[in-house]
Design a protein around this motif. Sequence first.
Motif, PDB file in Angstrom:
ATOM      1  N   ALA A 156       0.831  -1.205   0.000  1.00  0.00           N
ATOM      2  CA  ALA A 156       0.000   0.000   0.000  1.00  0.00           C
ATOM      3  C   ALA A 156       0.868   1.259   0.000  1.00  0.00           C
ATOM      4  O   ALA A 156       0.647   2.195  -0.775  1.00  0.00           O
ATOM      5  N   SER A 157       1.882   1.287   0.866  1.00  0.00           N
ATOM      6  CA  SER A 157       2.748   2.459   0.962  1.00  0.00           C
ATOM      7  C   SER A 157       3.632   2.594  -0.270  1.00  0.00           C
ATOM      8  O   SER A 157       3.914   3.703  -0.732  1.00  0.00           O
ATOM      9  N   LEU A 158       4.074   1.457  -0.812  1.00  0.00           N
ATOM     10  CA  LEU A 158       4.938   1.493  -1.996  1.00  0.00           C
ATOM     11  C   LEU A 158       4.192   2.054  -3.203  1.00  0.00           C
ATOM     12  O   LEU A 158       4.682   2.949  -3.897  1.00  0.00           O
ATOM     13  N   VAL A 159       2.985   1.541  -3.465  1.00  0.00           N
ATOM     14  CA  VAL A 159       2.264   1.981  -4.666  1.00  0.00           C
ATOM     15  C   VAL A 159       1.722   3.398  -4.493  1.00  0.00           C
ATOM     16  O   VAL A 159       1.661   4.172  -5.456  1.00  0.00           O
ATOM     17  N   ALA A 160       1.368   3.790  -3.265  1.00  0.00           N
ATOM     18  CA  ALA A 160       0.944   5.177  -3.032  1.00  0.00           C
ATOM     19  C   ALA A 160       2.111   6.131  -3.286  1.00  0.00           C
ATOM     20  O   ALA A 160       1.930   7.214  -3.858  1.00  0.00           O
ATOM     21  N   THR A 161       3.318   5.728  -2.866  1.00  0.00           N
ATOM     22  CA  THR A 161       4.502   6.545  -3.127  1.00  0.00           C
ATOM     23  C   THR A 161       4.795   6.619  -4.617  1.00  0.00           C
ATOM     24  O   THR A 161       5.132   7.693  -5.152  1.00  0.00           O
ATOM     25  N   ASN A 162       4.652   5.498  -5.302  1.00  0.00           N
ATOM     26  CA  ASN A 162       4.860   5.482  -6.753  1.00  0.00           C
ATOM     27  C   ASN A 162       3.886   6.430  -7.448  1.00  0.00           C
ATOM     28  O   ASN A 162       4.260   7.187  -8.355  1.00  0.00           O
ATOM     29  N   ALA A 163       2.630   6.403  -7.003  1.00  0.00           N
ATOM     30  CA  ALA A 163       1.627   7.310  -7.574  1.00  0.00           C
ATOM     31  C   ALA A 163       1.987   8.763  -7.301  1.00  0.00           C
ATOM     32  O   ALA A 163       1.871   9.624  -8.185  1.00  0.00           O
ATOM     33  N   THR A 400       1.127  -0.542 -16.081  1.00  0.00           N
ATOM     34  CA  THR A 400       2.074  -1.571 -15.648  1.00  0.00           C
ATOM     35  C   THR A 400       3.123  -1.051 -14.677  1.00  0.00           C
ATOM     36  O   THR A 400       3.322  -1.603 -13.593  1.00  0.00           O
ATOM     37  N   ASN A 401       3.823   0.005 -15.062  1.00  0.00           N
ATOM     38  CA  ASN A 401       4.916   0.500 -14.228  1.00  0.00           C
ATOM     39  C   ASN A 401       4.429   1.095 -12.919  1.00  0.00           C
ATOM     40  O   ASN A 401       5.185   1.172 -11.948  1.00  0.00           O
ATOM     41  N   LEU A 402       3.167   1.485 -12.891  1.00  0.00           N
ATOM     42  CA  LEU A 402       2.585   2.064 -11.680  1.00  0.00           C
ATOM     43  C   LEU A 402       2.181   0.981 -10.691  1.00  0.00           C
ATOM     44  O   LEU A 402       2.651   0.939  -9.559  1.00  0.00           O
ATOM     45  N   VAL A 403       1.302   0.083 -11.125  1.00  0.00           N
ATOM     46  CA  VAL A 403       0.700  -0.859 -10.170  1.00  0.00           C
ATOM     47  C   VAL A 403       1.635  -1.997  -9.786  1.00  0.00           C
ATOM     48  O   VAL A 403       1.523  -2.553  -8.688  1.00  0.00           O
ATOM     49  N   THR A 404       2.562  -2.364 -10.679  1.00  0.00           N
ATOM     50  CA  THR A 404       3.517  -3.418 -10.327  1.00  0.00           C
ATOM     51  C   THR A 404       4.725  -2.850  -9.600  1.00  0.00           C
ATOM     52  O   THR A 404       5.574  -3.611  -9.121  1.00  0.00           O
ATOM     53  N   CYS A 405       4.825  -1.514  -9.509  1.00  0.00           N
ATOM     54  CA  CYS A 405       6.004  -0.867  -8.909  1.00  0.00           C
ATOM     55  C   CYS A 405       7.271  -1.458  -9.525  1.00  0.00           C
ATOM     56  O   CYS A 405       8.176  -1.932  -8.831  1.00  0.00           O
ATOM     57  N   TYR A 406       7.292  -1.417 -10.850  1.00  0.00           N
ATOM     58  CA  TYR A 406       8.349  -2.060 -11.628  1.00  0.00           C
ATOM     59  C   TYR A 406       9.742  -1.574 -11.227  1.00  0.00           C
ATOM     60  O   TYR A 406      10.710  -2.334 -11.248  1.00  0.00           O
ATOM     61  N   ALA A 407       9.859  -0.315 -10.823  1.00  0.00           N
ATOM     62  CA  ALA A 407      11.171   0.245 -10.476  1.00  0.00           C
ATOM     63  C   ALA A 407      11.700  -0.257  -9.143  1.00  0.00           C
ATOM     64  O   ALA A 407      12.892  -0.166  -8.869  1.00  0.00           O
ATOM     65  N   GLN A 408      10.807  -0.775  -8.268  1.00  0.00           N
ATOM     66  CA  GLN A 408      11.233  -1.342  -6.984  1.00  0.00           C
ATOM     67  C   GLN A 408      10.159  -2.298  -6.498  1.00  0.00           C
ATOM     68  O   GLN A 408       8.998  -1.921  -6.365  1.00  0.00           O
ATOM     69  N   ALA A 409      10.575  -3.510  -6.204  1.00  0.00           N
ATOM     70  CA  ALA A 409       9.601  -4.570  -5.944  1.00  0.00           C
ATOM     71  C   ALA A 409       8.923  -4.472  -4.589  1.00  0.00           C
ATOM     72  O   ALA A 409       7.782  -4.889  -4.432  1.00  0.00           O
ATOM     73  N   ALA A 410       9.618  -3.946  -3.568  1.00  0.00           N
ATOM     74  CA  ALA A 410       9.050  -3.939  -2.219  1.00  0.00           C
ATOM     75  C   ALA A 410       9.621  -2.774  -1.424  1.00  0.00           C
ATOM     76  O   ALA A 410      10.711  -2.279  -1.711  1.00  0.00           O
ATOM     77  N   LEU A 411       8.860  -2.351  -0.418  1.00  0.00           N
ATOM     78  CA  LEU A 411       9.315  -1.251   0.438  1.00  0.00           C
ATOM     79  C   LEU A 411      10.268  -1.746   1.524  1.00  0.00           C
ATOM     80  O   LEU A 411      11.236  -1.083   1.861  1.00  0.00           O
ATOM     81  N   GLY A 412      10.012  -2.907   2.073  1.00  0.00           N
ATOM     82  CA  GLY A 412      10.910  -3.456   3.083  1.00  0.00           C
ATOM     83  C   GLY A 412      10.598  -3.022   4.499  1.00  0.00           C
ATOM     84  O   GLY A 412      11.505  -2.825   5.312  1.00  0.00           O
ATOM     85  N   CYS A 413       9.307  -2.871   4.829  1.00  0.00           N
ATOM     86  CA  CYS A 413       8.950  -2.562   6.215  1.00  0.00           C
ATOM     87  C   CYS A 413       9.343  -3.727   7.129  1.00  0.00           C
ATOM     88  O   CYS A 413       9.336  -4.889   6.713  1.00  0.00           O
ATOM     89  N   VAL A 414       9.677  -3.402   8.368  1.00  0.00           N
ATOM     90  CA  VAL A 414      10.046  -4.412   9.362  1.00  0.00           C
ATOM     91  C   VAL A 414       9.234  -4.183  10.639  1.00  0.00           C
ATOM     92  O   VAL A 414       8.631  -3.129  10.822  1.00  0.00           O
ATOM     93  N   PHE A 415       9.237  -5.189  11.503  1.00  0.00           N
ATOM     94  CA  PHE A 415       8.400  -5.216  12.708  1.00  0.00           C
ATOM     95  C   PHE A 415       9.293  -5.676  13.845  1.00  0.00           C
ATOM     96  O   PHE A 415       9.643  -6.853  13.931  1.00  0.00           O
ATOM     97  N   LYS A 416       9.741  -4.766  14.708  1.00  0.00           N
ATOM     98  CA  LYS A 416      10.780  -5.090  15.680  1.00  0.00           C
ATOM     99  C   LYS A 416      10.322  -4.856  17.119  1.00  0.00           C
ATOM    100  O   LYS A 416       9.702  -3.826  17.415  1.00  0.00           O
TER     101      LYS A 416
END
Length: 566
Positions: A156-163, A400-416
Motif C-alpha cells: 500500500a505504501s509502496l504503490v501510493a509513493t509510486n503514484a 504496468t509500471n505504476l501498479v507493479t512498482c516495476y522500479a522497486q519490488a518492495a518497500l521493506g517494512c520491518v516489525f521489531k
Amino acid sequence: MATKENGTDGKKTGRVIDGPTNPMVTPLLNDLYQFTMAYAYWKADKQSERSVFDLYFRKNPFGGEYTIFAGLEECIKFLANFNLTDEEIDFVRDSLPGCEEAFCDYLRGLDCSDIEVYAISEGSVVFPKVPLLRIEGPVAVVQLLETPFLNLINYASLVATNAARHRFVAGKSKLLLEFGARRAQGPDGAISASKYCYLGGFDATRHVSVLLVNVAAGKLFGIPLRGTHSHAFVSSFMSLDEIVDKALRSSDGKSNCEDFVTLVQTCLSKIQNSSSLCGIFSETNKSELAAFTSYALAFPSAFLALVDTYDVMKSGIPNFCAVALALNELGYKAVGIRLDSGDLAYLSTEARKFFCAIERELNVPDFGKMIITASNDLNEETVDALNKQGHEVDAFGIGTNLVTCYAQAALGCVFKLVEINNQPRIKLSEDVTKVSIPCKKRTYRLFGKEGYPLVDIMTGENEPPPKVGERLLCRHPFNESKRAYVVPQRVEELLKCYWRGNADEAREELEPLKEIRNRCIKQLENMRPDHMRRLNPTPYKVSVSAKLYDFIHFLWLNEAPVGELH
C-alpha cells in the motif's frame, strides 16, 4: 473474516468496524513461525507479557527521499475483527507437531481487546526509521499481527509513493488515470492499486475497456471511474452498414436525428473540404468510422475515442472529429481522444493543431480544447521526457509500471520488538542500518520559519516534548558527528492512538479515502522542493533526542558481547 461487534467509539461501546476489504485477510494470513513462536511463548508462560513493537522501514523507495504511508485502515479493520475459527484452529493444530489441546483453547479466546495501536495518520509523508505504527499488547498476540500488518502496509505504501512520484513529475494540472488492472498481481493487487494510487494523487481508475476490478474499486472506495473502448472494439466493425439503429435524440430531448450515420458522413466531408486540413488525409478507414459512430450512439455524452488502431493523423483523428462534429450539432460535446502508441509528443501536438483548425474554420467553440489522453507503457521517466520535449497531452493513463512498482519490488517494512515488560530491547547487527531503536518512543515533526518540515525527532516516552521557540539538539541515531540544533516554529506529534481494544477511551476515527488523499497532497505540497526532486534529492533528517541517543549506545554496549583475543 466476518464483521463483528468491536471496539469503542469515544464513550459509545459496541462500535462495529467492517472487516478487511479482502476476505482472505485473516489470522492465517501469516508465516508459520508466528504460530510456532506463539506456541513457544505459551509453553513458557510468557504469552501475556506486555510487549511493544515498532513497524517502520529502513530506506525510501525509488531512489527518492520520501514515502507515503498507506494501509492503516485495513490494519485497524483486521484488528477489529480478529478471531480464529474452529476450522482455522484445527489447521494450526495439524501444522504444529505435538501441539497441546490447551493451546487450541488459548487460541479460541484470542482477540485484540488488549492491544493498543499508535500510528501516523494515513496519507502522511513519512521517513525511514520513524515508527509508522507502535503496537502494544500481549507478546503472543502482537506476534500474530506482524505478517498481516506488514502485508497490508508494504505494498500500500509502496504503490501510493509510486503514484505520488508520478503526480509530481506530471504536474498538478494533468489528469492521471490508473490503467493497471490487467497487469496487476491478481485481483487483490488490482483493487489495492486503484485505492492507493488514488490516495497518492491519481484522479481516477480506468482501463482500455473497463474491467470488473476497476468498477469494484470505484464501488468500494468511491474512486471516480473513467472508461472508453479498446482496439478490439474498433477492429470488430467492417463498415457503416453494420449500424442498424441510426437514430439519436438531441441532448435537450427536443429533436431526434433519424440518421446519425449520414450526419457523421456529412461532417467528414466538411473536414475533407477544409482548406487547411485537406492535405493531411484523403480517405479514412471506414470500419474505424463505423466503430466511432456506434460508440457515440451508445455514449453520446461521454464519447472518447482510441484513435491509433490504423493511422492516427490520416484516419483516427479525422474520423473522431467527424463524429464529434455530428454530436455537436445535436448539442453534445465529445470528451476527446486517447493515443496508445507512436510519438506521443508529436502526435498530441498535431492532434491539437487539427482540433484548433476545426474550431477556427468551422466555428465550433472549444473544439480546440478537446482532451488528449496518452498511454502506452508510461512511467516516471517517459512522462518527464514528454514534458521536456513539449506536448499537448491533458491526461496520462499509467498502468504496468505504476501498479507493479516495476522500479522497486518492495518497500521493506520491518516489525521489531523494542520493549517487553517495561524493559527496552535492541536488535544489533554488523550492518548499522539494521540496528533497531529501542524502547517505547514518541515522535515529533519540527517545522522551520518557512513552514517546511525540518526534521523528525524520536524521544523516550517520558521525555518532555519539544517546545516552539526552544532550542533543541537533534542527533543522528548512530553517527555521533551528525547533530544539529533546531529552534522549531511548529511542533506536531506524529503517533496517535487508532486502537485501544475495548477500553472506554477516545481514539482517532478512520477517515474517508478522500480526506486521506487530501492529506497526502497537502503534505507533499508543503515539503521543501529539494527533498522532492526526482534526481539527487536532499535527504530529510531523522533524529533522536540527546537523551535517547545516549540510551541507545548504552544499551548497544550492554548487549553486544565483548570479544576476546588469543
